[in-house]
Design a protein around this motif. Structure first.
Motif, mmCIF file in Angstrom:
data_model
loop_
_atom_site.group_PDB
_atom_site.id
_atom_site.type_symbol
_atom_site.label_atom_id
_atom_site.label_comp_id
_atom_site.label_asym_id
_atom_site.label_seq_id
_atom_site.Cartn_x
_atom_site.Cartn_y
_atom_site.Cartn_z
ATOM 1 N N LEU A 1 31.937 48.080 29.507
ATOM 2 C CA LEU A 1 32.458 46.740 29.809
ATOM 3 C C LEU A 1 32.047 46.310 31.216
ATOM 4 O O LEU A 1 31.571 45.196 31.428
ATOM 5 N N TRP A 2 32.254 47.201 32.202
ATOM 6 C CA TRP A 2 31.888 46.898 33.588
ATOM 7 C C TRP A 2 30.389 46.659 33.718
ATOM 8 O O TRP A 2 29.940 45.699 34.340
ATOM 9 N N ALA B 1 29.163 43.406 31.915
ATOM 10 C CA ALA B 1 29.655 42.179 32.549
ATOM 11 C C ALA B 1 28.891 41.925 33.851
ATOM 12 O O ALA B 1 28.425 40.809 34.106
ATOM 13 N N MET C 1 33.862 38.417 62.290
ATOM 14 C CA MET C 1 32.732 38.809 61.426
ATOM 15 C C MET C 1 32.990 40.146 60.772
ATOM 16 O O MET C 1 32.812 40.330 59.584
ATOM 17 N N LEU D 1 38.878 45.685 43.624
ATOM 18 C CA LEU D 1 38.419 45.359 42.272
ATOM 19 C C LEU D 1 37.973 46.621 41.547
ATOM 20 O O LEU D 1 38.283 46.840 40.380
ATOM 21 N N LEU D 2 37.244 47.478 42.289
ATOM 22 C CA LEU D 2 36.715 48.689 41.677
ATOM 23 C C LEU D 2 37.834 49.665 41.364
ATOM 24 O O LEU D 2 37.877 50.257 40.293
ATOM 25 N N LEU E 1 35.602 41.558 52.556
ATOM 26 C CA LEU E 1 34.709 41.668 51.402
ATOM 27 C C LEU E 1 34.769 43.076 50.840
ATOM 28 O O LEU E 1 34.890 43.277 49.635
ATOM 29 N N LEU F 1 36.373 41.033 31.854
ATOM 30 C CA LEU F 1 35.200 41.813 31.458
ATOM 31 C C LEU F 1 34.924 41.632 29.966
ATOM 32 O O LEU F 1 33.781 41.564 29.537
ATOM 33 N N GLU F 2 36.004 41.558 29.170
ATOM 34 C CA GLU F 2 35.809 41.430 27.729
ATOM 35 C C GLU F 2 35.283 40.058 27.347
ATOM 36 O O GLU F 2 34.589 39.925 26.343
ATOM 37 N N VAL G 1 41.728 41.871 34.764
ATOM 38 C CA VAL G 1 40.348 42.308 34.986
ATOM 39 C C VAL G 1 39.705 42.643 33.655
ATOM 40 O O VAL G 1 38.588 42.246 33.357
ATOM 41 N N ARG G 2 40.472 43.347 32.831
ATOM 42 C CA ARG G 2 39.927 43.759 31.557
ATOM 43 C C ARG G 2 39.565 42.551 30.680
ATOM 44 O O ARG G 2 38.506 42.517 30.057
ATOM 45 N N TRP H 1 25.153 40.540 33.884
ATOM 46 C CA TRP H 1 24.931 39.083 33.948
ATOM 47 C C TRP H 1 24.851 38.639 35.405
ATOM 48 O O TRP H 1 24.008 37.816 35.773
ATOM 49 N N GLY I 1 40.087 49.128 38.417
ATOM 50 C CA GLY I 1 39.417 49.453 37.181
ATOM 51 C C GLY I 1 39.864 48.556 36.054
ATOM 52 O O GLY I 1 40.151 47.383 36.252
ATOM 53 N N CYS I 2 39.943 49.140 34.882
ATOM 54 C CA CYS I 2 40.316 48.356 33.718
ATOM 55 C C CYS I 2 41.810 48.419 33.492
ATOM 56 O O CYS I 2 42.296 48.000 32.447
ATOM 57 N N ARG J 1 33.629 41.030 56.835
ATOM 58 C CA ARG J 1 33.006 42.133 56.110
ATOM 59 C C ARG J 1 34.076 43.059 55.548
ATOM 60 O O ARG J 1 33.995 43.513 54.416
ATOM 61 N N VAL K 1 28.100 43.994 45.771
ATOM 62 C CA VAL K 1 29.130 44.224 44.757
ATOM 63 C C VAL K 1 28.486 44.581 43.411
ATOM 64 O O VAL K 1 28.826 45.590 42.790
ATOM 65 N N VAL L 1 25.825 37.990 57.807
ATOM 66 C CA VAL L 1 27.079 37.276 57.522
ATOM 67 C C VAL L 1 26.989 35.821 57.987
ATOM 68 O O VAL L 1 27.238 34.896 57.214
ATOM 69 N N ALA M 1 36.075 44.101 47.181
ATOM 70 C CA ALA M 1 35.250 44.811 46.201
ATOM 71 C C ALA M 1 35.901 46.141 45.843
ATOM 72 O O ALA M 1 35.992 46.502 44.676
ATOM 73 N N ALA N 1 33.060 38.585 28.969
ATOM 74 C CA ALA N 1 31.604 38.729 29.124
ATOM 75 C C ALA N 1 31.019 39.404 27.888
ATOM 76 O O ALA N 1 29.917 39.084 27.458
#
Lengths: 280, 244
Positions: A123-124, A127, B1, B15-16, B8, B29-30, B25-26, A130, B19-20, B5, A33, A268, B12, B32
């Motif tokens: 931002l991405w 963040a 299994m 999440l991608l 996951l 990120l902020e 999510v934003r 870290w 975006g913002c 996967r 990720v 896994v 991911a 951080a």
């Protein structure tokens, strides 16, 4: 069990054995990720100024060693020194999802966000920096403590012998992978690749990233000076990122060649079925 | 299994892809981003200096960025007169509001520094800057105890929005924070923000406000234009703390 070898209780081909520790598995998937986000947001940041320089300064009036741009005939071009490669459709000039022509270095499918947005990409990137950096730090400390580095990654004198390395290269080229108990251990090329990622490429990417920050430059000037300046650090950051991409490609190819179900199961669940002897 | 996967991957991917756009999510990120300021201040302390360079290290040509000129008629009149009747306003939470002529700023003790200008986009240029330290001007005006931020109001506009920037008192009283009226040994050129440009050397280029007309001391950045403390912070969502 192999003939003529005194390996009393060692598991053999076909056995289901414990292979990857929980720490390795967690770190691996965390990195899937984190590295994906870091790469894709990094490509967007690169798009803001798609030129790389050596030294402390570098901007439009200066000479880049690499640039990915739209040329005066509206073709996408990657220039590396005096070498120019046309990349229309992929880099420099490409069409987005709605068919609109875009003039940016990396295409939308490869960047976070897909549309040009430097602020969001930063931002991405920062963040997940870290996550990447502290993930690596924790994994290295944990692997030092639990003996993973000493036991599994340490390359001994016999393995460093050129003849041994050359033998391993030939075995890889013939796609002949270790079987039985030998498959429990990393071979020397694997060790070299993992060590390069753990101890060279990831730390290099992290440290050159920090070196680009003007605040860090004031705090720890040696961090930027070490690389010959901010623009050199930016170039090395890009090179480290693409070396990591290269590793991931080879890594995925090897997983597919070695048996993707078994390899992914091992990463896994931790359990791995030792490959049987050839010819069985 | 495979399911795990798949989960996951989907997680991911989701999440991608989101975006913002997703406020949750934003904001994650902020949060951080807030860590960057705290950790850099912790590592650098308040007084760490940005690196300074010898003349031999200067960029042969310093890239011009942002506004190259100013449309405002009042500004243009001052430009035509060589800023001889121009005044820098210093007001807000100060004991003595000031209107300082350029000649006065030139006569204050000066600091000259050759520093690297780092753009948020990734490029850098090294130039020589000269001017009085901001701290001297602020001391002349006398900050009131409730002052927390120093705002720089500029003459240039992007569309209808005026350019402005702000810094906190740590950077305002930093020895390298100067009001530069001279660049590379010449009076500050129009394209680089004549007559006066802020240099706050430990942060990125968009903090280095050009065409500074007025300096205002405030308790809070809320209520001023977009409320985020700067033109790019309001318009482009760049972070207010630009040390990274």
């Amino acid at each position: 069990m192999r003939d003529g070898q005194p390996i009393a209780k060692e598991p053999g081909g076909g056995d289901l054995v414990r292979r990857h520790r929980l720490s390795t598995r967690l770190w691996h998937w965390l990195n899937v990720v984190a590295l994906t986000v870091m790469l894709m947001s990094g490509l967007m940041i690169f798009n803001a100024h798609p030129r790389l320089y050596w030294g402390e300064y570098g901007a439009d009036p200066d000479r880049p060693w690499l640039e990915i741009v739209a040329d005066d005939k509206d073709r996408g071009v990657l220039r590396l020194g005096s070498l120019a490669v046309e990349t229309t459709g992929l880099l420099g000039v490409w069409s987005d999802g709605e068919g609109r022509v875009r003039r940016r270095a990396f295409p939308g499918w490869a960047t976070i966000p897909a549309g040009y947005d430097l602020a969001a990409a930063r931002l991405w990137h920062f963040a997940f920096a870290w996550v990447l950096a502290f993930g690596l730090l924790c994994y290295l400390l944990w692997s030092l403590a639990n003996g993973h580095i000493r036991r599994d990654l340490h390359i001994d004198a016999a393995e460093w012998r050129p003849a041994h390395i050359w033998h391993d290269v030939k075995q890889h080229a013939r796609l002949r992978f270790p079987t039985g108990a030998a498959a429990l251990r990393y071979n020397v090329l694997q060790k070299l690749a993992y060590a390069a990622v753990l101890f060279v490429l990831l730390p290099l990417a992290i440290v050159t990233g920090l070196a680009m920050s003007p605040g860090m430059d004031a705090a720890w000037p040696w961090l930027t000076e070490l690389w010959g300046g901010r623009q050199s650090a930016r170039s090395l950051h890009f090179i480290a990122a693409f070396a990591l991409v290269g590793f991931v490609i080879v890594h995925l190819v090897m997983v597919v060649l070695a048996g993707p179900f078994n390899e992914v199961r091992a990463m896994v669940t931790g359990r791995y079925r030792l490959p049987g002897e050839r010819g069985r | 299994m495979i399911t795990r996967r798949g989960l996951l991957g989907a997680g991911a991917g989701g999440l991608l892809l989101s975006g913002c756009d997703r406020p949750s999510v934003r904001s994650l990120l902020e949060s951080a981003a807030g860590l960057h300021e705290d950790s850099q201040r912790l590592i650098a302390g308040k007084q760490a200096l940005a690196r300074e360079f010898p003349e031999s290290a200067m960029s042969p040509q310093f890239r011009v960025n942002g506004s190259r000129e100013v449309a405002d008629s009042g500004y243009r009149a001052h430009l035509a007169e060589g800023f001889s009747r121009w005044r820098l306003a210093v007001d807000g939470l100060v004991r003595r509001p000031l209107a300082l002529p350029l000649a006065y700023l030139m006569a204050l003790p000066q600091r000259e520094q050759i520093t690297r200008h780092d753009c948020v986009e990734g490029w850098s240029a090294i130039g020589k800057w000269q001017g009085p330290q901001l701290s001297r001007v602020l001391d002349l005006a006398g900050l009131l105890p409730e002052a927390r931020y120093i705002v720089f109001h500029c003459a240039d506009r992007f569309g209808t929005a005026p350019y402005y920037e702000s810094i906190d008192l740590v950077d305002a009283f930093h020895p390298q924070t100067i009001l530069a009226w001279r660049m590379n040994g010449q009076p500050l050129p129009l394209v680089h923000g004549a007559p006066l440009r802020l240099r706050v050397e430990r942060q990125l280029g968009y903090k280095q406000a050009k065409f500074v007309m007025r300096i205002e001391a405030r308790t809070s950045l809320a209520g001023l234009y977009g409320g985020k403390g700067g033109y790019w912070e309001d318009a482009g969502d760049y972070q207010w703390y630009a040390g990274i």
